[in-house]
Design a protein around this motif. Structure first.
Motif, PDB file in Angstrom:
ATOM      1  N   VAL A   1       0.819  -1.209   0.000  1.00  0.00           N
ATOM      2  CA  VAL A   1       0.000   0.000   0.000  1.00  0.00           C
ATOM      3  C   VAL A   1       0.856   1.262   0.000  1.00  0.00           C
ATOM      4  O   VAL A   1       0.353   2.350  -0.261  1.00  0.00           O
ATOM      5  N   GLN A   2       2.148   1.094   0.288  1.00  0.00           N
ATOM      6  CA  GLN A   2       3.072   2.215   0.189  1.00  0.00           C
ATOM      7  C   GLN A   2       4.462   1.659  -0.056  1.00  0.00           C
ATOM      8  O   GLN A   2       4.855   0.653   0.540  1.00  0.00           O
ATOM      9  N   GLN A   3       5.199   2.332  -0.952  1.00  0.00           N
ATOM     10  CA  GLN A   3       6.559   1.919  -1.269  1.00  0.00           C
ATOM     11  C   GLN A   3       7.383   3.165  -1.559  1.00  0.00           C
ATOM     12  O   GLN A   3       6.959   4.022  -2.329  1.00  0.00           O
ATOM     13  N   ASN A   4       8.544   3.250  -0.912  1.00  0.00           N
ATOM     14  CA  ASN A   4       9.419   4.394  -1.111  1.00  0.00           C
ATOM     15  C   ASN A   4      10.834   3.888  -1.386  1.00  0.00           C
ATOM     16  O   ASN A   4      11.432   3.238  -0.528  1.00  0.00           O
ATOM     17  N   ILE A   5      11.354   4.179  -2.573  1.00  0.00           N
ATOM     18  CA  ILE A   5      12.695   3.749  -2.957  1.00  0.00           C
ATOM     19  C   ILE A   5      13.629   4.951  -2.950  1.00  0.00           C
ATOM     20  O   ILE A   5      13.302   6.001  -3.497  1.00  0.00           O
ATOM     21  N   THR A   6      14.791   4.757  -2.335  1.00  0.00           N
ATOM     22  CA  THR A   6      15.844   5.761  -2.344  1.00  0.00           C
ATOM     23  C   THR A   6      17.021   5.181  -3.116  1.00  0.00           C
ATOM     24  O   THR A   6      17.514   4.098  -2.776  1.00  0.00           O
ATOM     25  N   TYR A   7      17.457   5.894  -4.147  1.00  0.00           N
ATOM     26  CA  TYR A   7      18.584   5.450  -4.973  1.00  0.00           C
ATOM     27  C   TYR A   7      19.850   6.149  -4.486  1.00  0.00           C
ATOM     28  O   TYR A   7      19.877   7.369  -4.372  1.00  0.00           O
ATOM     29  N   ARG A   8      20.900   5.363  -4.215  1.00  0.00           N
ATOM     30  CA  ARG A   8      22.131   5.945  -3.669  1.00  0.00           C
ATOM     31  C   ARG A   8      23.323   5.792  -4.590  1.00  0.00           C
ATOM     32  O   ARG A   8      24.159   6.674  -4.668  1.00  0.00           O
ATOM     33  N   ARG A   9      23.474   4.649  -5.242  1.00  0.00           N
ATOM     34  CA  ARG A   9      24.589   4.381  -6.141  1.00  0.00           C
ATOM     35  C   ARG A   9      24.048   3.627  -7.344  1.00  0.00           C
ATOM     36  O   ARG A   9      23.172   2.779  -7.204  1.00  0.00           O
ATOM     37  N   GLU A  10      24.613   3.922  -8.492  1.00  0.00           N
ATOM     38  CA  GLU A  10      24.149   3.195  -9.669  1.00  0.00           C
ATOM     39  C   GLU A  10      24.726   1.783  -9.693  1.00  0.00           C
ATOM     40  O   GLU A  10      25.786   1.516  -9.127  1.00  0.00           O
ATOM     41  N   LEU A  11      23.973   0.894 -10.323  1.00  0.00           N
ATOM     42  CA  LEU A  11      24.420  -0.476 -10.564  1.00  0.00           C
ATOM     43  C   LEU A  11      24.620  -0.639 -12.062  1.00  0.00           C
ATOM     44  O   LEU A  11      23.792  -0.186 -12.860  1.00  0.00           O
ATOM     45  N   LEU A  12      25.705  -1.302 -12.415  1.00  0.00           N
ATOM     46  CA  LEU A  12      26.107  -1.429 -13.818  1.00  0.00           C
ATOM     47  C   LEU A  12      26.017  -2.881 -14.274  1.00  0.00           C
ATOM     48  O   LEU A  12      25.988  -3.800 -13.442  1.00  0.00           O
ATOM     49  N   PRO A  13      26.011  -3.104 -15.584  1.00  0.00           N
ATOM     50  CA  PRO A  13      25.955  -4.480 -16.084  1.00  0.00           C
ATOM     51  C   PRO A  13      27.075  -5.327 -15.472  1.00  0.00           C
ATOM     52  O   PRO A  13      28.222  -4.889 -15.383  1.00  0.00           O
ATOM     53  N   GLY A  14      26.709  -6.501 -14.999  1.00  0.00           N
ATOM     54  CA  GLY A  14      27.667  -7.413 -14.405  1.00  0.00           C
ATOM     55  C   GLY A  14      27.778  -7.296 -12.896  1.00  0.00           C
ATOM     56  O   GLY A  14      28.341  -8.182 -12.249  1.00  0.00           O
ATOM     57  N   ASP A  15      27.261  -6.211 -12.298  1.00  0.00           N
ATOM     58  CA  ASP A  15      27.322  -6.073 -10.846  1.00  0.00           C
ATOM     59  C   ASP A  15      26.497  -7.183 -10.187  1.00  0.00           C
ATOM     60  O   ASP A  15      25.437  -7.578 -10.679  1.00  0.00           O
ATOM     61  N   ILE A  16      26.993  -7.661  -9.060  1.00  0.00           N
ATOM     62  CA  ILE A  16      26.280  -8.658  -8.267  1.00  0.00           C
ATOM     63  C   ILE A  16      25.495  -7.892  -7.201  1.00  0.00           C
ATOM     64  O   ILE A  16      26.029  -7.004  -6.535  1.00  0.00           O
ATOM     65  N   VAL A  17      24.239  -8.248  -7.049  1.00  0.00           N
ATOM     66  CA  VAL A  17      23.315  -7.540  -6.165  1.00  0.00           C
ATOM     67  C   VAL A  17      22.895  -8.455  -5.023  1.00  0.00           C
ATOM     68  O   VAL A  17      22.607  -9.636  -5.236  1.00  0.00           O
ATOM     69  N   GLU A  18      22.852  -7.890  -3.821  1.00  0.00           N
ATOM     70  CA  GLU A  18      22.348  -8.618  -2.660  1.00  0.00           C
ATOM     71  C   GLU A  18      21.404  -7.701  -1.897  1.00  0.00           C
ATOM     72  O   GLU A  18      21.705  -6.524  -1.705  1.00  0.00           O
ATOM     73  N   ILE A  19      20.273  -8.257  -1.479  1.00  0.00           N
ATOM     74  CA  ILE A  19      19.309  -7.500  -0.675  1.00  0.00           C
ATOM     75  C   ILE A  19      19.144  -8.210   0.660  1.00  0.00           C
ATOM     76  O   ILE A  19      18.971  -9.430   0.715  1.00  0.00           O
ATOM     77  N   LYS A  20      19.205  -7.418   1.722  1.00  0.00           N
ATOM     78  CA  LYS A  20      18.882  -7.904   3.062  1.00  0.00           C
ATOM     79  C   LYS A  20      17.689  -7.094   3.550  1.00  0.00           C
ATOM     80  O   LYS A  20      17.564  -5.912   3.233  1.00  0.00           O
ATOM     81  N   SER A  21      16.841  -7.746   4.330  1.00  0.00           N
ATOM     82  CA  SER A  21      15.568  -7.144   4.719  1.00  0.00           C
ATOM     83  C   SER A  21      15.346  -7.263   6.212  1.00  0.00           C
ATOM     84  O   SER A  21      15.801  -8.222   6.838  1.00  0.00           O
ATOM     85  N   ARG A  22      14.615  -6.283   6.756  1.00  0.00           N
ATOM     86  CA  ARG A  22      14.261  -6.357   8.168  1.00  0.00           C
ATOM     87  C   ARG A  22      12.908  -5.697   8.400  1.00  0.00           C
ATOM     88  O   ARG A  22      12.524  -4.776   7.688  1.00  0.00           O
ATOM     89  N   LEU A  23      12.221  -6.205   9.394  1.00  0.00           N
ATOM     90  CA  LEU A  23      10.926  -5.646   9.763  1.00  0.00           C
ATOM     91  C   LEU A  23      11.127  -4.381  10.583  1.00  0.00           C
ATOM     92  O   LEU A  23      12.054  -4.289  11.389  1.00  0.00           O
ATOM     93  N   LEU A  24      10.250  -3.414  10.364  1.00  0.00           N
ATOM     94  CA  LEU A  24      10.264  -2.161  11.123  1.00  0.00           C
ATOM     95  C   LEU A  24       9.076  -2.060  12.069  1.00  0.00           C
ATOM     96  O   LEU A  24       9.190  -1.498  13.155  1.00  0.00           O
ATOM     97  N   GLU A  25       7.920  -2.575  11.633  1.00  0.00           N
ATOM     98  CA  GLU A  25       6.687  -2.541  12.439  1.00  0.00           C
ATOM     99  C   GLU A  25       5.827  -3.747  12.095  1.00  0.00           C
ATOM    100  O   GLU A  25       5.811  -4.186  10.943  1.00  0.00           O
ATOM    101  N   VAL A  26       5.101  -4.215  13.101  1.00  0.00           N
ATOM    102  CA  VAL A  26       4.132  -5.299  12.912  1.00  0.00           C
ATOM    103  C   VAL A  26       2.828  -4.860  13.556  1.00  0.00           C
ATOM    104  O   VAL A  26       2.815  -4.462  14.728  1.00  0.00           O
ATOM    105  N   HIS A  27       1.752  -4.914  12.796  1.00  0.00           N
ATOM    106  CA  HIS A  27       0.415  -4.593  13.299  1.00  0.00           C
ATOM    107  C   HIS A  27      -0.484  -5.809  13.061  1.00  0.00           C
ATOM    108  O   HIS A  27      -0.047  -6.806  12.499  1.00  0.00           O
ATOM    109  N   ASP A  28      -1.734  -5.738  13.466  1.00  0.00           N
ATOM    110  CA  ASP A  28      -2.655  -6.870  13.321  1.00  0.00           C
ATOM    111  C   ASP A  28      -2.827  -7.311  11.867  1.00  0.00           C
ATOM    112  O   ASP A  28      -2.923  -8.502  11.590  1.00  0.00           O
TER     113      ASP A  28
END
Length: 144
Positions: free
Chosen positions: A59-86
């Motif tokens: 229902v909401q998504q906010n992306i912040t871009y900090r550094r460009e990624l180029l062809p061949g770059d290896i990408v890793e995403i780590k995730s964490r919870l900030l809030e939990v509601h019912d």
């Protein structure tokens, strides 16, 4: 904080735009793939979603871009919870260039657990809420 990656992949030349870096549509796609790995850790597996008639909706998504990624770059995403509601969770993905360790982008999302037939928000099961609360507690900084 969960240390295992929720996404690993590479930047392919066909994912790049006229400037030569990964186009924004691919950031969103890679963050979406990370969503499903994070959800599975909470018990929001494909089997659960199919069998229960439930779904997850952003229902909401906010992306912040900090550094460009180029062809061949290896990408890793780590995730964490900030809030939990019912009926909802808010979480953060951090995308890094796996070689350099630099943060390429972050994405904060609010997701709602929904009844697919009624098309409205529905409470998480106790098991899912418990798993989410456990992960939330492990991602909070320790206080002295």
């Amino acid at each position: 904080m969960e240390t295992e990656a929720t996404y690993r992949g590479a930047v392919y030349p066909w994912q790049c735009d006229h400037v030569g870096h990964m186009n924004i549509m691919w950031y969103a796609g890679k963050f979406d793939e990370a969503n499903w790995n994070l959800f599975a850790r909470l018990g929001l597996t494909p089997s659960y979603l199919r069998q229960s008639g439930r779904g997850m909706a952003a229902v909401q998504q906010n992306i912040t871009y900090r550094r460009e990624l180029l062809p061949g770059d290896i990408v890793e995403i780590k995730s964490r919870l900030l809030e939990v509601h019912d009926k909802s969770i808010r979480f953060l993905h951090e995308m890094r260039n796996a070689e350099t360790g630099e943060v390429a982008a972050t994405c904060e999302i609010t997701g709602v657990h929904m009844d697919r037939d009624a098309r409205k928000a529905a409470p998480f099961t106790e098991a899912i809420r418990g798993a989410a609360m456990k992960q939330l507690a492990s991602s909070q900084p320790a206080t002295a």
